[in-house]
Scaffold this active site. Structure first.
Site, PDB file in Angstrom:
ATOM      1  N   THR A 104      34.721  37.493  43.140  1.00 53.48           N
ATOM      2  CA  THR A 104      35.081  36.434  41.667  1.00 53.48           C
ATOM      3  C   THR A 104      35.023  35.409  41.727  1.00 53.48           C
ATOM      4  O   THR A 104      35.166  34.811  42.409  1.00 53.48           O
ATOM      5  CB  THR A 104      36.351  36.980  41.465  1.00 53.48           C
ATOM      6  OG1 THR A 104      36.805  38.249  41.942  1.00 53.48           O
ATOM      7  CG2 THR A 104      37.126  36.797  40.129  1.00 53.48           C
ATOM      8  N   LYS A 179      37.308  41.350  35.662  1.00 44.34           N
ATOM      9  CA  LYS A 179      38.001  40.889  37.140  1.00 44.34           C
ATOM     10  C   LYS A 179      39.562  39.616  36.705  1.00 44.34           C
ATOM     11  O   LYS A 179      40.184  39.495  37.142  1.00 44.34           O
ATOM     12  CB  LYS A 179      37.101  40.486  37.998  1.00 44.34           C
ATOM     13  CG  LYS A 179      37.985  39.529  39.471  1.00 44.34           C
ATOM     14  CD  LYS A 179      39.015  40.982  39.843  1.00 44.34           C
ATOM     15  CE  LYS A 179      39.967  40.254  40.894  1.00 44.34           C
ATOM     16  NZ  LYS A 179      38.430  40.118  42.241  1.00 44.34           N
TER      17      LYS A 179
END
Lengths: 304, 304
Positions: A104, A179
């Site tokens: 991420t 995300k």
């Protein structure tokens, strides 16, 4: 771009073997891919070598022999390094190979890497995941994918070894944005679950029975099912590191500032997690938020 | 206390036929109980009369003929009135009958009613629910029960018509405390889900695809499954009223003040919901929190 071929004819370079990365790489090995591993702390790769992975001495060496390069590292600065440094993946990768970043990171960084890759005849996609250590271990992750759609289809069989839900979200960076949406929801649910446990404890409830009740209704969430029981056991092992979650929320807050968006819940929870870090729990699991909330009320231990 | 008997030999007085109460009373009728209904707005009871319920002219008249009295009203003041007013349930109920309050109300009020009931030879339990209008309609509610344990067992068959999870939580008021735990979790999840949708909208994501991804991982929650789709349709019908949720959070905050507990997430979300009310959405569904967050960022409509 390589056509989809049998795993045994596909070489994967796997970069990053932390809690998540190691479990995920294991599934790729089990599926029959030829895997070479490189990671900053070689000892962490050892179990994967025992499962048949080859060790690569450097990022360049790993990338050089790979059809697909997968990265699962820690922070945006790590992502930048492994891809863009002079001895990084972009310098070593063979034309036509596909680069998948599952870390991420900042949507803007994913776009930057995709553009730099494209300029070298490579394809880079962003494919961050959700589902935590449990999801990584059982290959039940949700994988949020951004980048060129045809490239995503080529590597879908590989992604399918890692998760049960793989959704194409749009151009480079869209996987990262998705995300961040995911992390914003988790920030809220985690605060709600921790505060609920503290309330129940102070109200004198049997917390196991309380959880049994509230898991069945409109409060139902993954955090209640998977992390609340760990909190009751005072087991704050990661799971997912506090310091990574703080990083993710920080990225989301930078993006929201840029968008002119005010997200008071995310802002509050980000601040509470900085308190968790200040308490020395940066390398605990995200459910250690409970400790900051206990601290805020002058409690030392709310376990039953 | 009556022994468990066949529904057709048990008379239930049902007080309160709002969104939740009407659906729940319908299940009791379908199960074969003899039901008399009383409610402040008689027109709302009409569909139940069509399903076989009798109309009771007053609370006293309803309670006087009942083995079991169920209340599902709005606010603590309503609960106090229907039970404790001179012409209320306690004045009318027959000795030995069982009183079940399914409203979410103050734990201290549940204890007060239980004590007053006991002094008159009656048994009162608190049994608030979670699962919203969907849970009420499909009889899948979670029911959190406080009070005398044997009394709870006597009415368990009735509760089983309304929900699929019925958990005994402890003495009078424990059902209410458990429900407040439930609401605290929901406050967090609702904020997280609304903020996530705003982020995704501003990031230019396809929100349906985004939801498809994040529902499958660690962000999974009831609110994402059931309320996020309604938000995307800009359908803010209740569901569960904002004004009732504000009431519940207010009770929880009073309790936490008494307990010396600081719950910053709950405090924040309670404040945001007061903004929802100020925007004129007190009688909208709880997912109208999205509107207050849009307002905070100067947005007028984040639907796609």
């Amino acid at each position: 771009m390589p056509a989809p071929v049998h795993p045994s004819q596909t070489t994967v370079a796997w970069i990053g073997t932390g809690v998540m990365g190691a479990a995920m790489c294991g599934h790729v090995l089990k599926a029959g891919y030829r895997v070479s591993v490189h990671t900053r702390t070689p000892a962490k790769a050892q179990p994967l070598l025992g499962q048949g992975a080859a060790w690569a001495e450097s990022l360049r060496a790993a990338a050089d022999r790979a059809d697909i390069v997968v990265t699962m590292v820690g922070f945006p600065r790590d992502v930048r390094d492994v891809y863009l440094a002079p001895d990084g993946i972009l310098a070593g990768a063979r034309p036509g190979s596909i680069l998948i970043d599952m870390t991420t990171t900042e949507p803007s960084l994913s776009r930057e890497i995709a553009a730099a890759a494209s300029a070298k005849g490579l394809s880079a996609i962003d494919a961050p995941v959700s589902g935590g250590d449990v999801g990584a271990k059982h290959a039940t992750l949700s994988i949020m994918v951004g980048g060129d759609r045809r490239t995503v289809e080529v590597v879908r069989p590989l992604l399918a070894c890692l998760g049960r839900k793989i959704v194409y979200q749009g151009p480079a960076g869209a996987g990262q944005h998705t995300k961040l949406c995911n992390q914003i929801v988790i920030a809220g649910t985690m605060a709600g679950v921790c505060e609920s446990l503290l309330y129940g404890y102070r109200a004198g409830l049997d917390l196991h029975q309380m959880l049994e009740s509230i898991r069945g209704g409109a409060a139902a969430c993954w955090t209640l099912d998977h992390l609340a029981p760990r909190m009751l056991q005072r087991n704050f092992d990661p799971g997912f590191f506090v310091e990574h979650f703080v990083k993710d929320m920080g990225i989301a807050l930078e993006e929201t500032a840029r968008m002119g968006l005010t997200l008071p819940g995310l802002t509050l929870v980000h601040g509470l997690y900085q308190r968790v870090e200040a308490l020395g729990h940066g390398r605990s699991g995200t459910h250690a938020l409970l400790l900051a909330l206990e601290d805020l009320s002058g409690m030392t231990d709310s376990s039953t």
